[in-house]
Scaffold this motif. Structure first.
Motif: not given
Length: 324
Positions: A16, A24, A58, A187, A306
């Motif tokens: 991640v 993201k 993660t 993250s 993703a």
């Protein structure tokens, strides 16, 4: 205040962290949209399991997200109670019928429990959980304790299957929303959020909107949340060492204590803002000017994977709403 994880960054090297910040941010928005499109409780539990698997992969501590839920625990409990009270169904969906009674003696017992709570809450570290336990105890008093005299009203509190389903559904949805947004901030560094948000909003440049200023404001806000929380904790500890108790006292005393906390917080905020503006100015930052970046954002194969998985999940949820 230490339990608030929103805005905090935890260093790591899992998958991640290697995603593009623009991806993201887009994934966070898509996942929240998916949560609001999930039609039933089974789908929400599937989403919960999927999120747990994703979060554990993660290698970020799940305890940080759980601690972040503590400030909204009362809101979650209040939402569950509202769903149980106001959601009704038919006679076949009744789960339990609570025969309750309210009268003089029950009222005196409830007042005694409340006074006991006021005197003991300062010794309990988890005050929100303690309050919930006291509320459950009061409910049990109305349900189990019955008297023959001085009774004002007998009533039934009926719990329907639909109410329980709605309460669990909304509870899981709120928890997942907090977990997904926390995963973004845990993250991603504030500078990466700034660059990612500027990239996501770049189409607005066609409308002559300076997205760089807006993204900078957002990233600075996220950066200052944990900083100001730490400063407020230091001020509270310093004042507590001088005899100030933020937990107890009359309403007038609490107002004075809050003011004594806000004034140094404002002073520190302005001082931090001035230092930051001086630092940005010495580095050549000019509001509205075109900026160059040290690291240009580039999409890699993991970013496309993703996005593809998220769009596939979105399509699957939309399909399930019409055909399942």
């Amino acid at each position: 205040m230490n339990n608030i994880t929103f805005g905090q960054y935890v260093p790591g090297d899992s998958w991640v962290y290697k995603l593009d910040p623009r991806v993201k941010i887009i994934l966070t928005i898509l996942l929240i949209v998916i949560l609001f499109l999930i039609p039933n409780l089974i789908g929400m539990f599937i989403a919960l399991v999927a999120f747990l698997v994703m979060f554990l992969s993660t290698r970020i501590s799940l305890w940080k997200v759980i601690k972040g839920l503590r400030p909204v625990l009362f809101l979650l409990a209040f939402t569950i109670v509202l769903q149980l009270i106001y959601t009704t169904g038919n006679s076949e969906s009744v789960l339990y019928n609570f025969n309750m009674q309210i009268g003089l003696f029950q009222l005196l017992i409830l007042i005694g429990i409340f006074i006991f709570y006021l005197f003991t809450k300062k010794f309990i570290p988890l005050k929100i959980i303690y309050l919930l336990v006291i509320a459950i105890g009061m409910f049990l008093i109305l349900w189990l304790v019955k008297f023959d005299s001085f009774v004002w009203k007998d009533f039934n509190f009926i719990v329907y299957k639909e109410g329980v389903d709605n309460a669990v559904f909304i509870f899981v949805r709120i928890v997942l929303m907090i977990g997904i947004t926390s995963l973004l901030t845990l993250s991603t560094m504030s500078i990466d959020i700034n660059n990612g948000l500027e990239g996501v909003l770049s189409p607005l440049k066609l409308l002559k909107i300076n997205v760089g200023i807006f993204s900078m404001l957002v990233s600075l806000t996220l950066r200052f949340i944990p900083t100001l929380l730490m400063e407020s904790k230091k001020i509270m500890n310093a004042q507590a060492s001088r005899g100030v108790d933020f937990q107890e006292g009359k309403l007038k005393d609490k107002v004075v204590q809050i003011i004594s906390l806000l004034i140094p917080m404002f002073v520190i905020s302005f001082k931090r803002a001035e230092d930051l503006s001086n630092a940005m100015e010495t580095r050549g930052y000019i509001i509205g000017a075109k900026r160059t970046k040290l690291d240009e954002l580039k999409l890699r194969w993991r970013d496309y994977v993703a996005i593809f998985i998220s769009l596939a999940l979105l399509a699957l949820v939309i399909w399930s709403r019409f055909y399942v």
